[in-house]
Design an enzyme around this catalytic site. Structure first.
Site, PDB file in Angstrom:
ATOM      1  N   CYS A 103       0.798  -1.219   0.000  1.00 30.88           N
ATOM      2  CA  CYS A 103       0.000   0.000   0.000  1.00 30.88           C
ATOM      3  C   CYS A 103       0.837   1.279   0.000  1.00 30.88           C
ATOM      4  O   CYS A 103       0.312   2.353  -0.270  1.00 30.88           O
ATOM      5  CB  CYS A 103      -0.929   0.008   1.215  1.00 30.88           C
ATOM      6  SG  CYS A 103      -1.882  -1.516   1.366  1.00 30.88           S
ATOM      7  N   HIS A 130      -2.695   7.904   6.152  1.00 29.86           N
ATOM      8  CA  HIS A 130      -2.957   6.594   5.534  1.00 29.86           C
ATOM      9  C   HIS A 130      -4.445   6.280   5.688  1.00 29.86           C
ATOM     10  O   HIS A 130      -5.095   5.875   4.733  1.00 29.86           O
ATOM     11  CB  HIS A 130      -2.081   5.533   6.204  1.00 29.86           C
ATOM     12  CG  HIS A 130      -2.135   4.205   5.512  1.00 29.86           C
ATOM     13  ND1 HIS A 130      -1.775   4.031   4.193  1.00 29.86           N
ATOM     14  CD2 HIS A 130      -2.506   2.971   5.959  1.00 29.86           C
ATOM     15  CE1 HIS A 130      -1.927   2.776   3.851  1.00 29.86           C
ATOM     16  NE2 HIS A 130      -2.368   2.089   4.910  1.00 29.86           N
ATOM     17  N   HIS A 176      -9.459   2.777  -0.990  1.00 26.61           N
ATOM     18  CA  HIS A 176      -8.039   2.517  -0.765  1.00 26.61           C
ATOM     19  C   HIS A 176      -7.437   2.009  -2.071  1.00 26.61           C
ATOM     20  O   HIS A 176      -7.703   0.877  -2.498  1.00 26.61           O
ATOM     21  CB  HIS A 176      -7.894   1.478   0.356  1.00 26.61           C
ATOM     22  CG  HIS A 176      -6.482   1.215   0.766  1.00 26.61           C
ATOM     23  ND1 HIS A 176      -5.398   1.880   0.247  1.00 26.61           N
ATOM     24  CD2 HIS A 176      -5.956   0.328   1.682  1.00 26.61           C
ATOM     25  CE1 HIS A 176      -4.291   1.441   0.787  1.00 26.61           C
ATOM     26  NE2 HIS A 176      -4.612   0.486   1.674  1.00 26.61           N
ATOM     27  N   SER A 235       6.570  36.688 -68.080  1.00 29.05           N
ATOM     28  CA  SER A 235       6.418  37.931 -68.835  1.00 29.05           C
ATOM     29  C   SER A 235       7.000  39.101 -68.036  1.00 29.05           C
ATOM     30  O   SER A 235       8.182  39.088 -67.677  1.00 29.05           O
ATOM     31  CB  SER A 235       4.945  38.149 -69.200  1.00 29.05           C
ATOM     32  OG  SER A 235       4.815  39.206 -70.110  1.00 29.05           O
ATOM     33  N   HIS A 270     -37.353 -10.909 -35.235  1.00 28.89           N
ATOM     34  CA  HIS A 270     -38.493  -9.984 -35.162  1.00 28.89           C
ATOM     35  C   HIS A 270     -38.532  -9.189 -36.461  1.00 28.89           C
ATOM     36  O   HIS A 270     -37.791  -8.238 -36.646  1.00 28.89           O
ATOM     37  CB  HIS A 270     -38.349  -9.052 -33.953  1.00 28.89           C
ATOM     38  CG  HIS A 270     -39.545  -8.166 -33.742  1.00 28.89           C
ATOM     39  ND1 HIS A 270     -39.694  -6.956 -34.382  1.00 28.89           N
ATOM     40  CD2 HIS A 270     -40.650  -8.337 -32.973  1.00 28.89           C
ATOM     41  CE1 HIS A 270     -40.833  -6.410 -34.006  1.00 28.89           C
ATOM     42  NE2 HIS A 270     -41.439  -7.227 -33.154  1.00 28.89           N
ATOM     43  N   ASP A 294     -42.750  -8.325 -25.735  1.00 29.84           N
ATOM     44  CA  ASP A 294     -43.246  -8.465 -27.107  1.00 29.84           C
ATOM     45  C   ASP A 294     -44.334  -9.527 -27.175  1.00 29.84           C
ATOM     46  O   ASP A 294     -45.353  -9.343 -27.859  1.00 29.84           O
ATOM     47  CB  ASP A 294     -42.092  -8.823 -28.045  1.00 29.84           C
ATOM     48  CG  ASP A 294     -42.509  -8.749 -29.502  1.00 29.84           C
ATOM     49  OD1 ASP A 294     -42.577  -7.633 -30.042  1.00 29.84           O
ATOM     50  OD2 ASP A 294     -42.783  -9.815 -30.098  1.00 29.84           O
TER      51      ASP A 294
END
EC number: 2.3.1.292
Length: 1827
Positions: A207, A342, A383, A654, A942, A1111
């Site tokens: 930890c 902690h 934690h 030109s 369906h 349905d």
């Protein structure tokens, strides 16, 4: 004596750092480096609660958010693993945790990681990679700048969950597992991918891992191992096993909360996340002007040693680590006002930790002492184990930075084992400002590991550091957006635009640019947005994101590449009023150049250049224009140079050679202005003499063309494909006309005098004399001459004389320069040479052509966009403030070793909802999923009218599930407190393989909650399908209800019979939806059913009310409808479309009983129903009230686009073997009529006539008599037919029409096509009116007229005949009209003879054939496919568009579509003024775009040009044309008039040609023709329209083959608009407007050439048009239709022979009755018989001539004989038709009532004879050839 360390500790941080550097240089170790402050300069994090960075994390802390939730099903089944007893085997004592969403998502491509490696990588490693990158971006450190540096990576990891998942599937383990899961690989991969050379350390102290990693990183910095450090940690909870183990220790909180230091503490709750911080030594951060968030003053680690147990905390060790950190930080405990503890919330751990805190920070409570708050981020996010320390560290950093202490959650009173009364420690239950203190704010962070490793860090407020402010806001800012691909650049731009208009609205634009340009990585692709202000920047970013052009936006593909720049100076023509004004105001370098040049300009030219530009007036006169242009070019050159863009070579065109010479150093500015002034003043004397023209011809072709015009010369070699000529105006115009006939560009060039031509000769001596003393210098920059081929021109008087007289060799000069140079920049006020440059350079694709200014666009933005394209920014934004821009947007994909749901039978995500996102504002929610039949195959069961459709029950379940998930109900639980109200299906959703669905839950301002369900069209538009309102009511159980008392009794109905009945109405319930196992109809009109979910239906715990159950319950409502009413129509069906309320009270199993009630609504508008579901225990489980069943017609059911699009494709089909000679001769024995155009005034006609003559000579034989006539001489044609009609020895066999070939002019093509179509209809009328019995076959022969290969342009005249072939196939199928296109380069007559001899073989005939060499191709109708990935532009924002027929129904639909897609100007063409209704539509569109109506017939000269001119007037570029003009006049070919043909032909065909010509010089994205399905499918009665449409189809093909944009859509009928309705109700259903728009978007994006869009009725095509079976063109459709069925089995006429006369008559009557019903649109035969008397004339039933033709064709298909159309139209009844057919079949009819047919038939024959006699009196004697 004090130690070195102690004395060093007394130094200031900067002094210590300086001393350290000196000792490092001396090679001495400096132990006190451990005291040096470390700066936190960047943060990246992902934590529960949708935290994606420090800003969202702080917001969560400030708001006191608790992110703990039930374990998501995609991790594991929380219920399956839960048991409150810690000793229970394999179970855990909690269902809770803090979770990060989408942990399986990763942008592997961004980091160059292969998908296979990504799958093997632990998601913790992936998350670390992305978060580390985000942390560096937050720090303002470009990640790519760290390669090779001493940058360290220290990360904490301790979880092996992904390894466990991998090990569970050993078969999937591969080599990448060894680098994908070890913790060391997580840090090693970051160092590897970023090229970091510092230490890379993975830390596992359980930890405390991530806080220990931060400590080690600080130490590494202080010891000079690293200069930058990435530190943090990651933890993901992917497996239940660790939680099971922790439960055995009773470490986990059963309530799922960390109650830190509270009396209710009962353990911790696990969390997950990732945090990374970027650390530098403070002195380095200050030196580098980094933004310092906080400072790490000191840190320490130690171990518990031997304590009460290895996992038991040690108060003494904790106190020691705190004391060490404070000492190393050199701060006192009382200066710390906040400790991030902690604080896990365990009964044992909290009191021990408090003891250590009290012994250090708790001392000193008394007068004047500031308190110290204790907090724990675990109360917010759980934690995080290995990432817990970095989460607390980031919280502490943000708190000291912002001066605020967030409140601690879940604290009410101290743990009884804690006595805080004598300490300065407290737990803040409310957020509060930081306590006032004399020094900087300080906090501390603790983290204690399971293994006993402890860490403590002291954090301090950052010192005030002066960040260099951005300099004065530049007049433009350059925002460089970078990405690894163009798509990533686009998404980054979109995200940045949203941020700038939202959260970042206050950030100065200069700071945004500074951060982007100096603090973000530069990837392979980048784009630039140039903007003056924020609004302009946002608009530019959005344009970049959308891929739309905009001034100031330089996309990824516009940046110049490769070495070598050429400045190209144009000649006259780029001048415009106000040029240079913006540059004078905005660009100091330009203004300075103009100011410095002005005195010289005044001296040489005689007026002020500076004042001319300031005034902004139009410069007039050649003697003023040319000097001003040279002045502009010289100033623009200095502008480029001021930004470091220097030419490597120069080219002049030109007069532009003058500027080029000055820039190259060959002439001084004084000399250059002298040259141009002298030149232009002499030219002014010749003003008005000569003309010049631009031709789309190369030099050789131009020279050959003008050879016949001695006074016309070649003046300019512009490009490989373009030249300019000069000469007398009348001769130049003649040449223009000659080139135009070749369909090539030819137009005048606006000039005062024709230079580079002998017209100039008189002034040349004076020019040489005036410049004789010119003293040019060798150029310092190479000049590539356009006057001579010489590589080293000398800019003396002779050169300038030749410059004016010689042809301009521009193409040659550019080609030469292109060998060594890649970027060409035109230096002029407006681009005039870019097309010539691109045309010359583009073939190799490696050159970039740019310009400097554009008169249509903002001068400054445009110039700086060009600068950006060559890699120079207006401002580098080197100073400025770092702002928190959005991080790199990731392009996530899912990578997982196996399906996460494999960890449990219970899947994570609701299958109809999908991935869930909670929006950060308003509490809205969004879900996205795919409900396509490949993902959810059960939904394919369906169907409505053959199409898979999302059931209303599916939408209802989605609404229930969305409400439950968003409002906090568990994923697998019912929600008795949630009621769905006002549920409505607005549009049906057709399903294909993949059907993305988006569900949105919206909280309204009125506290109402709505659910809306959307799909997305191919054009990107969202389409809403269903809506519902959500109500949260108090939890209630269903009230007692009589329905729940037990099964009822009544009339039982077989479920199989019921489903069969539904199929007759278009409803199909496959195995997954056939859920009714028992049906009982009750006396009160209700029904009761039993529902059992079939095995084929999916099981999922997330269903609240399974769609199959609901349905089936809705089917139960249908079961209450009487059978006769259900089966009343095959064209409409009752479907549920809305519910008033839906309530679910309790879980519904896989078996349930349903009671359904039904009420008919007044007026037959629909039916209302109600259902109650009763579970097996007899309790009411759910109720649905207010069910509305609406009668839905078949044509209202939407079809996916793929089922509506068609094409005609060429297929190679060799001819069948020719039988032996004599039998072959038999098939061709008889009279033949050969028709051709006798006039040979064009090469194509002569070719056809010659081929016809040769054919006649080859074809005649003793068995074949051949007649000829002029196809355009109607009298001769009719006479020829009369001659053959009475020749019994040579019965008519065939008519062969030779049609003229290609013309060089499309206008001629158009006229020829129309005349040919008319002449062939004359042939048809002659055949029908003259020949009786079996009709001769009609052959139409062309030579090379059809486009078979993509590069064949074909000829529209020939192709227009395909429309006629298609229509005649239905009007006169016995004629078997066939179009044969021969290859005239081979042996065409051999191929034709083979076709004629083969005509009698086979049951089907090919009707459109093309020979290419010895290969034979036939045309076939096929389903089309589209590739939407091409992504061609459809509608550009702000662009202009033209719509012909714009006031018609389709035209207005298109106009609205264009406006909806962002068009800026829409020009609508129409023949008349808009009606009031049209004006209303136009007024609405005017609010969003500029709508202009141009009145006129588009077929008339000048109207098309006016439309285009009007579109261009807005300044926006014309990007698209829609030709939708049409006139429909239905008429059978037999009765068509020439006027009828002309009226239909003009708008469609002639109008198309006019629009083609008018857009010749337009740079279009698309040119779209609206054609008709009649030209693709055929349509009786629409020959004129089909032919005109076919001509349009061919024009589109011709444009494509010529390299021009073009597409055509052959539309079927539309339901609300349009004019072509001939096949509606029979073979074609109508297209809805929404379907049409979807097709428009998709087909244009896919860049298809030709596509038919029609709803072809597969079930009726063969019935209405049985003749299509005999035409091979329809083979694919017939195969589809055969599977759909037709009128039922029919044995044909042979079956009648076995019946007695009465039975035969009944069989014929019934078959004809069925045919008539189908043709006339009756869905039930009873409408015709017996409801209508058999002797009632069909004309009284509404029959018309088109129906009569189809009834006749149907009779021929069924019986082999046919009743005349005239008989049908002149009062025949069903009895009359039966009698006529019986007579023709040779069957004796016993019914005398049928004799009326004789009278009607005689009358029809008399009328036909009268018409024939009249024709005969007009006919001359035809020429007869043959034996």
């Amino acid at each position: 004596m004090t130690s070195l360390a102690e004395r060093a500790a007394q130094l200031s941080p900067n002094a210590r750092a300086a001393l350290a550097r000196e000792l490092v240089r001396a090679g001495t170790t400096f132990p006190t480096d451990i005291c040096e402050p470390v700066a936190v300069v960047g943060i990246g994090c992902r934590f529960p609660g949708n935290v994606t960075g420090p800003e969202s994390f702080w917001q969560l802390l400030a708001d006191g958010v608790d992110t703990i939730e039930q374990v998501p099903p995609d991790r594991w089944d929380a219920d399956a693993f839960y048991d409150p007893d810690p000793s229970a085997s394999g179970r855990m004592t909690t269902k809770w945790g803090g979770f990060v969403s989408d942990v399986d998502a990763f942008d592997a491509d961004f980091f160059g990681i292969t998908p296979r490696e990504a799958v093997a990588m632990d998601p913790q490693h992936r998350m670390l990679l992305e978060v580390a990158w985000e942390a560096l971006e937050h720090a303002g450190i470009p990640p790519d700048s760290l390669s090779g540096t001493r940058t360290g990576v220290m990360m904490g990891l301790s979880s092996w969950d992904y390894t466990i998942v991998n090990i569970e599937r050993r078969a999937d383990i591969d080599a990448y597992l060894s680098t994908g899961t070890p913790h060391c690989a997580a840090v090693g991969r970051i160092a590897y991918l970023l090229g970091l050379r510092g230490p890379a350390v993975a830390v596992d102290t359980a930890c405390s891992s991530s806080l220990v990693a931060i400590h080690l990183a600080c130490q590494s910095l202080r010891l000079r191992e690293t200069d930058v450090a990435l530190a943090g940690g990651v933890q993901l909870t992917l497996s239940p096993f660790t939680a099971i183990a922790l439960s055995k220790w009773s470490a986990l909180s059963p309530t799922g909360r960390c109650n830190s230091f509270d009396a209710n503490a009962d353990g911790f709750v696990r969390g997950e996340g990732c945090g990374v911080v970027v650390l530098k030594r403070l002195a380095d951060a200050v030196r580098d002007q980094d933004r310092v968030l906080a400072v790490v003053r000191g840190s320490a680690t130690n171990s518990d040693g031997r304590s009460n147990g290895m996992t038991a905390p040690n108060a003494l060790a904790q106190r020691d680590v705190i004391t060490s950190a404070l000492k190393l930080a050199d701060v006192t405990p009382d200066s710390v006002n906040y400790v991030e503890t902690h604080g896990t919330g365990t009964v044992l751990g909290d009191p021990i930790e408090f003891e250590s805190l009290a012994a250090t920070y708790g001392l000193g409570k008394g007068q004047g002492e500031s308190p110290c708050a204790l907090g724990s981020v675990k109360t917010n996010i759980g934690h995080l184990e290995a990432a817990a320390g970095v989460a607390g560290f980031i919280k502490a950093v943000l708190a000291v930075q912002r001066g605020h202490i967030p409140r601690n959650l879940h604290f009410t009173r101290w743990n009884p084992a804690i006595d805080a009364s004598a300490t300065r420690l407290f737990v803040p239950t409310e957020s509060a400002p930081w306590p006032a203190a004399a020094g900087p704010r300080r906090a501390a962070v603790s983290s204690f590991g399971l293994s006993g490793t402890n860490a403590h860090v002291v954090v301090e407020q950052a010192p005030d550091t002066a960040v260099a402010a951005a300099g004065g806001m530049p007049y433009v800012s350059a925002l460089n957006v970078s990405g690894k691909t163009a798509a990533r650049v686009a998404s980054a731009a979109a995200v940045l635009a949203d941020w700038m208009s939202g959260p970042g609205a206050a950030a100065p634009l200069a700071d945004v640019a500074h951060t982007l340009n100096r603090h973000r990585a530069r990837h392979a692709k980048f784009a630039t947005v140039i903007a003056r202000d924020r609004a302009e920047a946002i608009a530019g970013l959005r344009a970049l994101a959308a891929g739309q052009p905009r001034v100031g936006v330089v996309d990824c593909d516009q940046h110049a590449g490769g070495p070598g720049r050429v400045f190209v100076y144009s000649g006259q023509g780029s001048q415009w009023a106000s040029m240079g004004q913006q540059l004078l105001a905005n660009e100091p370098a330009f203004a300075k150049a103009v100011a410095e040049l002005d005195p010289i300009f005044v001296d040489q030219v005689g007026f002020s250049l500076q004042q001319t530009l300031i005034d902004g007036d139009e410069v007039v006169g050649i003697d003023r224009i040319q000097p001003v242009l040279v002045g502009m070019q010289l100033a623009l050159t200095e502008l480029w140079r001021s930004y470091g863009v220097i030419p490597d070579a120069v080219i002049g065109h030109s007069m532009g050679e003058v500027s080029a010479a000055v820039v190259a150093g060959a002439l001084t500015p004084e000399q250059g202005l002298r040259v141009i002034t002298t030149r232009s003043r002499l030219m002014a004397r010749l003003s008005g003499q000569g003309a010049m023209a631009l031709l789309e011809l190369d030099a050789d072709a131009a020279e050959a063309l003008i050879a016949g015009y001695p006074q016309v010369t070649l003046a300019v070699h512009a490009s490989p494909r373009q030249t300019v000529i000069a000469g007398p105006p009348e001769q130049v115009d003649t040449v223009i006309a000659a080139v135009a006939t070749q369909n090539r560009l030819a137009r005048r060039v606006e000039v005062d005098v024709a230079s580079h031509h002998p017209i100039i000769d008189p002034i040349l001596p004076e020019l040489r004399s005036a410049l004789a003393d010119l003293t040019p210098q060798p150029p310092s920059i190479p000049i590539i001459s356009t006057t001579y081929e010489s590589a080293q021109p000398v800019a003396d008087a002779d050169y300038w004389s030749a410059n004016l007289r010689n042809p301009v060799r521009f193409h040659q000069a550019v080609t030469a320069a292109g060998v060594d140079h890649n970027t060409f920049i035109e230096i002029s006020p407006h681009p005039v040479l870019t097309h010539a440059l691109t045309d010359t350079l583009d073939p190799d694709g490696s050159h970039t052509v740019m310009s400097t200014m554009n008169r249509e666009l903002d001068q400054t933005l445009y110039f700086h966009a060009q600068l950006a394209a060559v890699g120079v920014a207006a401002s580098e934004h080197t100073t400025g403030r770092l702002v928190d821009l959005p991080p790199t947007p990731w392009h996530h994909q899912r990578f997982w070793v196996t399906d996460r749901s494999a960890m449990s039978e219970l899947a994570a995500t609701h299958p109809l909802l999908g991935a869930h996102i909670e929006m950060p504002r308003n509490g809205d929610h969004v879900w996205q999923t795919d409900v396509g039949t490949e993902v959810c195959p059960w939904l394919a069961d369906h169907k409505v009218f053959g199409q898979p459709i999302m059931p209303a029950a599916g939408f209802a379940e989605i609404a229930l599930a969305a409400a439950s998930e968003a409002l906090g109900t568990a994923a697998d639980a019912v929600a008795p407190n949630i009621v769905i109200n006002q549920f409505e299906v607005e549009q049906m959703l057709p399903l294909d393989g993949h059907t993305p669905l988006t569900t949105q839950l919206i909280r309204g301002g009125d506290s109402q909650i709505r659910v809306e369900i959307y799909s997305r069209t191919r054009g990107g538009e969202f389409c809403r399908h269903a809506t519902a309102k959500v109500e949260q009511s108090p939890r209630e159980c269903a009230h007692a209800h009589p329905e729940a008392q037990g099964p009822a009794t009544g009339t039982t109905v077989s479920p199989a019979d019921f489903y069969a009945l539904l199929r007759q109405t278009g409803q199909h319930h496959g195995p997954a939806f056939a859920a009714l196992s028992r049906i009982v109809r009750l006396a009160d009109g209700s029904a009761e059913t039993e529902i059992s979910i079939p095995d084929e239906a999916p099981r999922h715990p997330g269903y609240r009310l399974h769609p199959v159950v609901l349905d089936a319950a809705l089917q139960s409502v249908g079961a209450a409808i009487p059978d006769g009413e259900i089966a009343g129509s095959a064209e409409a069906s009752y479907l549920p479309v809305s519910f008033e309320t839906i309530r679910v009270y309790r879980d519904i199993g896989r078996h349930v009983r349903c009671r359904a009630h039904l009420t008919n609504l007044d007026g037959g508008t629909g039916k209302m129903g109600r259902i109650v579901l009763i579970n097996d225990a007899g309790h009411i489980a759910a109720e649905v009230d207010g069910i509305y069943l609406r009668r839905v017609e078949r044509r209202a059911v939407p079809l996916p686009l793929e089922q509506k699009i068609f094409d005609a494709e060429w297929t190679e089909s060799p001819i069948a073997a020719v039988p032996a000679p004599e039998p072959a001769a038999e098939t061709t024995r008889g009279s033949w009529l050969v028709l051709a155009d006798a006039t040979v005034d064009a090469p194509g006609k002569a070719q056809a006539k010659s081929m016809a003559d040769d054919f006649v000579q080859q074809w005649r034989s003793p068995m074949r008599r051949v007649h000829t006539a002029d196809i355009h001489d109607e009298s001769a044609v009719l006479a020829a037919f009369a001659e053959t009609a009475g020749d019994p020895e040579h019965p008519p066999v065939g008519v062969v029409v030779f049609v003229g070939g290609a013309s060089s002019r499309l206008d001629d093509e158009l006229a020829a096509a129309r005349d040919t179509v008319w002449s062939i209809t004359t042939v048809v009328r002659a055949v029908v009116g003259t020949w009786h019995g079996r009709s001769p076959r009609l052959w139409l022969v062309t030579g090379g007229g059809l486009s078979v290969a993509d590069d064949e342009p074909g000829t529209p005249a020939a192709a227009s005949l395909k429309g006629l072939v298609r229509v005649l196939a239905f009007e006169h199928p016995d004629m078997r009209t066939t179009l044969v296109d021969l290859d005239i380069t081979q042996d065409p007559l051999t191929a034709l003879s083979a076709e004629l001899r083969n005509a009698g073989s086979g049951s089907r005939h090919d009707d459109v054939i093309a020979w290419r060499g010895e290969r034979r191709f036939v045309e076939r109708l096929s389903r089309a496919t589209i590739d939407v990935s091409k992504g061609h532009p459809v509608v550009r924002q702000g662009a202009s568009y033209v719509v012909t027929g714009g006031l018609g129904g389709l035209g207005l639909v298109v106009a609205r579509w264009l406006v909806d897609r962002g068009a800026g100007r829409v020009v609508l063409g129409g023949r008349s003024d808009p009606t009031d209704e049209q004006c209303n539509v136009l007024a609405e569109l005017q609010t969003r775009a500029e709508i202009v109506v141009v009145r006129g017939d588009v077929a008339s000269p000048g109207v098309a040009e006016k439309l285009i001119e009007t579109a261009r007037q807005s300044g926006g570029q014309l990007r698209g044309v829609v030709h939708a003009a049409a006139v429909i006049e239905d008429s059978l070919v037999f009765s068509m008039s020439r006027d009828n043909l002309e009226r239909v032909w003009a708008p469609k065909a002639t109008g198309a040609l006019r629009m083609h010509e008018a857009t010749a010089d337009c740079e279009l994205d698309w040119w779209l023709g609206f054609s008709s399905a009649a030209s693709l499918l055929g349509s009786p009665g629409q020959a004129a329209y089909a032919c005109a449409s076919a001509w349009l189809d061919a024009l589109v093909g011709w444009r494509r083959a010529s390299g021009l944009p073009a597409a055509v859509i052959n539309w079927g009928p539309w339901s609300e608009v349009g004019v072509a309705q001939a096949l509606v109700g029979s073979v074609l259903d109508t297209i809805s407007v929404a379907e049409g728009i979807e097709a428009l978007d998709s087909l244009l994006a896919a860049d298809r050439i030709r596509t038919g869009v029609a709803r072809l009725r597969a079930d009726r095509a063969l019935v209405a048009f049985p003749e299509i079976r005999s035409i091979s063109y329809f083979t694919q459709v017939v195969e589809e239709l055969d599977s759909a069925g037709d009128l039922g089995d029919w044995g044909g006429p042979d079956a009648l022979a076995d019946l007695d006369p009465g039975e035969a008559r009944r069989a014929v009557t019934e078959r004809m009755c069925a045919r008539i019903a189908a043709v006339m649109g009756y869905t039930d035969q009873s409408t015709v018989e017996p409801a209508v008397p058999l002797d009632k004339p069909l004309t009284e039933l509404g029959l018309d001539s088109l129906m009569a033709v189809r009834i006749r064709n149907g009779a021929r298909a069924d019986f082999g004989v046919e009743p005349p159309v005239a008989l049908i139209l002149q009062g025949a009844s069903l009895h009359d038709l039966t009698a006529d057919l019986m007579r023709q079949l040779g069957l004796n009819d016993p019914d005398p009532a049928l004799n009326n047919a004789d009278t009607i038939r005689d009358r029809a024959r008399q009328r036909a004879a009268a018409r024939h006699g009249a024709a005969m009196r007009r006919r001359p004697k035809p020429e007869v050839q043959g034996g």
